[in-house]
Design an enzyme around this catalytic site. Structure first.
Site, short mmCIF file in Angstrom:
data_model
loop_
_atom_site.label_atom_id
_atom_site.label_comp_id
_atom_site.label_asym_id
_atom_site.label_seq_id
_atom_site.Cartn_x
_atom_site.Cartn_y
_atom_site.Cartn_z
N LEU A 121 -34.85 -36.69 29.50
CA LEU A 121 -35.05 -35.26 29.23
C LEU A 121 -35.98 -35.08 28.02
CD1 LEU A 121 -34.41 -32.31 29.88
CD2 LEU A 121 -32.41 -32.47 28.40
N ILE B 209 -39.44 -37.55 -4.64
CA ILE B 209 -38.10 -37.93 -4.18
C ILE B 209 -38.07 -39.35 -3.59
CG2 ILE B 209 -36.16 -37.18 -2.72
CD1 ILE B 209 -36.85 -35.32 -5.08
N HIS C 89 -40.99 -29.14 4.09
CA HIS C 89 -40.77 -29.13 5.54
C HIS C 89 -41.93 -28.52 6.32
CE1 HIS C 89 -36.80 -29.38 3.63
NE2 HIS C 89 -36.58 -30.25 4.59
#
Ligand code: GLN
Ligand code: ZN
Length: 756
Positions: free
Chosen positions: A18, A432, A695
């Site tokens: 899928l 980070i 993001h």
């Protein structure tokens, strides 16, 4: 008489068919018709497979192209205004993924699992309208194969509890708009056949939030049961116990109650109520959240205990929750150690377990093969208990004899020493940890793994990357550097692969969201660290610069929460074992000249139990294992941690008790709102709130970052603040990372100048 069922079955396909079809469709390489055909084929295969495995009551509507909460929004016509002009699949996928005009709907974690659902957006002025075509279609598709199914629905109370109101206010207020649609749906379903089973999932009642909904629960299900005698409603909860709701549900005319006896063994206390009501109990005794072979003998004891209260005719053997949360099948696992493999059970193997449990429990004629399997199961359990692959005396003794559980010096003392050595300025800039995962490093890792390149060329490739990232950081002017994590595919897998006691599947994919799947490693035995895991890379990076390079580790709680964990030991003990391995790594790093070490705890918060009563225990061991992991750090070694979220309000004391010298958190999307809690509790350690959102590919401007830093300075003094992006940069491109970091440094310098 139905003897067994499964709460739900995974849909992504055993070879992620899928996923692949969806991605082809999104890339416009196939059209929607072709995607639909693939989906149909998968659904049929899944139904047939369950049937041939002896499952008697199989689900429909557990399939989804993206997410079944999103499907529920479509079912109810809960379409946010910005998508109103779209329809059909275009609408559906725009809601999930956004399009050029409209941002995607928010996505968040499904209870305490690693599955993510699309958060419904509701408003009092919106009109809702039933669209039941998917449900009908799937039911008919299965029926054509001669399979009569139960229809899975997300219950209205859970749906509303997980939704958000775009006009402010409480979603539950909208129940009177939503409930009639469910009633209309049930009415429609009642015309399908003389008898239709409907499983309505209400997992919100396995959480403390359910308490205020109990009145509504009674009214809602009383009314649902009035719709038609053709419908048999099974209300199902999972992931913890739901004693309070069960006590209410037994007084409604529903047909059955589905309970999780794995994560919510307390549900045993509900049996006397269920017994009086003469309802069916769908007993979740096969774990849908873990991958260990069911101990048939033990489970039969549980079932026998249950049958002391509930007559056998009223018991249906089931999984604890949907099998969505485990991989499909062991069939393709060719590389697993055979002994370890014999201990495992993925979704399809769990179907067999359900089948054989129902044969044993309901005393059907067992054939030779069944008897053989039962005997085998017993032997495997015994073998697993005694295997030397699991038990490591050295690790156990270390845990027993360990006497150092946290760092020795208090923060105030440590930070003075650190500042003297590290001499970092106020508003220190750093990142980070990860830098862009380029096609070249991915390729090098892959080829090294499959043996097509040797160690030398692999290391050369990684070192070139490190050279480049150090150069970039120096040019940009960051204060504290990182090596960039090129050697890591994943922050848990990388460490798991180097720890004894960890196992990996080849094809153990589990859906995380949409087409995205993860392959969690599993912990089968006592954990130890045969040799240093990160030291060489860090030493190399540090040798390339006169600035300080920060070492990067994943913390014990995150390593544990993102793995399938052995079920024969308390999590707290497993966490301590991982913690000791990490503490050894910290010691080796500091002895190799690494002065700052970050221990990431991205999954610390998501491990919180759903029930407050279990929270204290979690907090205790999670906190203790983090402290144990960093206990080897000398006062002069600065320990950082990073957490990928910012809503600390309810756990701030625990975060403070972790006693990291510096914590970096995600705040870019919320201004300084979420930082306020740190000021409010008088948090004393240093904090690096993310100043821009990683993001998205957008490059933040200098002004924007300045603005953000000024907001932060309203809350915390500059001597306590670090400046960094929200999270690791591995999903970004260098073209985005370099200008963004430059702007960040420029913004900091401007503020340093302005404010002395
Ligand atoms: N050090 C990791 C990185 O930068 C942290 C990622 C995370 O916590 N999610 O990628
Ligand atoms: Zn993060």
């Amino acid at each position: 008489m139905i003897k067994n069922t499964v709460v739900g079955y995974p849909r992504i396909g055993e070879q992620r068919e899928l996923k692949k079809a969806l991605e082809l469709f999104w890339n416009k390489e196939i059209d929607f018709k072709q995607l639909e055909e693939k989906a149909k084929e998968l659904k049929q295969r899944h139904w047939n497979y369950q049937k041939s495995s002896g499952i008697e009551l199989i689900s429909t509507n557990d399939f989804s192209y993206y997410d079944n909460i999103l499907d529920t929004s479509i079912l109810l016509g809960a379409i946010p205004k910005r998508f109103k002009d779209l329809e059909k699949e275009e609408l559906y996928f725009a809601m999930a993924r956004g399009n050029k005009d409209a941002v995607a709907m928010e996505m968040t974690k499904w209870f305490n699992t690693n599955y993510h659902y699309i958060v419904p957006e509701l408003s009092i002025e919106d009109e809702y309208k039933l669209n039941s075509s998917k449900i009908k279609k799937e039911y008919q598709e299965a029926k054509q194969l001669g399979i009569k199914t139960k229809i899975n629905l997300i219950g209205p109370l859970t749906y509303l509890s997980l939704a958000k109101r775009v006009d402010g206010g409480d979603c539950i207020e909208l129940l009177n708009k939503i409930k009639p649609l469910y009633e209309e749906l049930l009415k429609e379903i009642s015309t399908y056949e003389d008898e239709v089973f409907v499983q309505i999932d209400e997992p919100i009642f396995a959480t403390d939030k359910g308490a205020i909904l109990l009145n509504l629960l009674k009214n809602t299900y009383d009314d649902f049961c009035q719709i038609s005698p053709n419908i048999k409603i099974i209300v199902t909860t999972y992931f913890d116990h739901s004693i309070e709701a069960t006590k209410v549900l037994v007084h409604t005319p529903i047909y059955g109650i589905g309970l999780d006896f794995i994560a919510g063994i307390e549900n045993l206390q509900s049996l006397e109520f269920i017994e009086k009501s003469d309802k069916k109990l769908f007993a979740g005794v096969v774990n849908g959240r873990n991958i260990w072979k069911n101990d048939l003998e033990k489970t039969i004891i549980t079932l026998t205990n249950i049958s002391n209260f509930i007559k056998k005719d009223n018991i249906v053997i089931s999984t604890s929750c949907s099998l969505l949360h485990v991989p499909y099948t062991l069939k393709y696992e060719e590389k697993l150690d055979l002994e370890i493999k014999s201990w495992l059970s993925f979704a399809n193997e769990k179907l067999e377990e359900i089948n054989i449990l129902s044969k044993i429990f309901f005393c059907q004629n067992l054939n030779v093969n069944d008897k053989k399997k039962i005997k085998e199961n017993k032997e495997i359990q015994r073998n697993r208990r005694n295997s030397n692959k699991i038990h490591d005396k050295d690790t156990q003794n270390r845990i027993k004899n360990n006497s150092k559980f946290s760092r020795t010096e208090p923060f105030e003392e440590r930070i003075k020493i650190q500042k003297e050595i590290l001499k970092y300025p106020e508003l220190t800039t750093t990142t980070i940890g990860s830098f862009p995962q380029t096609p070249e490093i991915r390729k090098a890792r892959r080829e090294y793994k499959n043996g097509s390149i040797g160690k030398d060329s692999y290391e050369k490739e990684m070192k070139e990357y490190i050279d480049y990232s150090i150069k970039v950081q120096e040019e940009v002017g960051l204060d504290i550097l990182v090596h960039g994590e090129p050697e890591r595919n994943d922050m848990v897998e990388y460490f798991g692969e180097q720890l004894k006691g960890y196992g990996f599947s080849q094809n153990g994919w589990v859906q995380s969201y949409g087409s995205r799947c993860v392959k969690p490693p599993f912990i089968y035995g006592d954990i130890s660290r045969p040799k240093p895991m990160t030291v060489e890379w860090l030493k190399y990076a540090q040798s390339k610069t006169s600035k300080v390079v920060k070492g990067m580790l994943t913390g014990p709680v995150t390593i544990l929460n993102w793995s399938f964990v052995r079920d024969d030991k308390e999590k707290s003990e497993v966490a301590s074992q991982i913690a000791l391995a990490i503490s050894d790594e910290i010691d080796d790093l500091q002895n190799s000249g690494i002065k700052i070490i970050q221990v990431d705890e991205a999954a610390f918060k998501e491990g919180y139990p759903l029930r407050n009563e279990k929270r204290i225990n979690y907090e205790k061991w999670a906190l203790e294992s983090f402290k144990l992991a960093v206990s080897s750090a000398k006062a002069k070694t600065q320990i950082h941690t990073h957490m990928c979220y910012s809503d600390f309000n309810d756990i701030i004391k625990t975060i403070e008790d972790m006693d990291a010298d510096v914590i970096s958190i995600e705040t870019a999307r919320s201004g300084n709102k979420l930082l306020k809690i740190f000021a409010k509790v008088g948090y004393k350690q240093e904090v690096g709130p993310g100043v821009y959102d990683i993001h998205s590919p957008r490059i933040p401007s200098v002004e924007e970052i300045e603005e953000q830093i000024k907001l932060l300075l309203e809350v915390l003094p500059k001597k306590q603040l670090w400046i960094n992006p929200d999270c690791g940069l591995k999903t970004r491109k260098w073209e985005e990372v370099i200008p963004s970091l430059k702007n960040m440094v420029v913004a900091v310098n401007k503020i340093r100048q302005e404010r002395g």
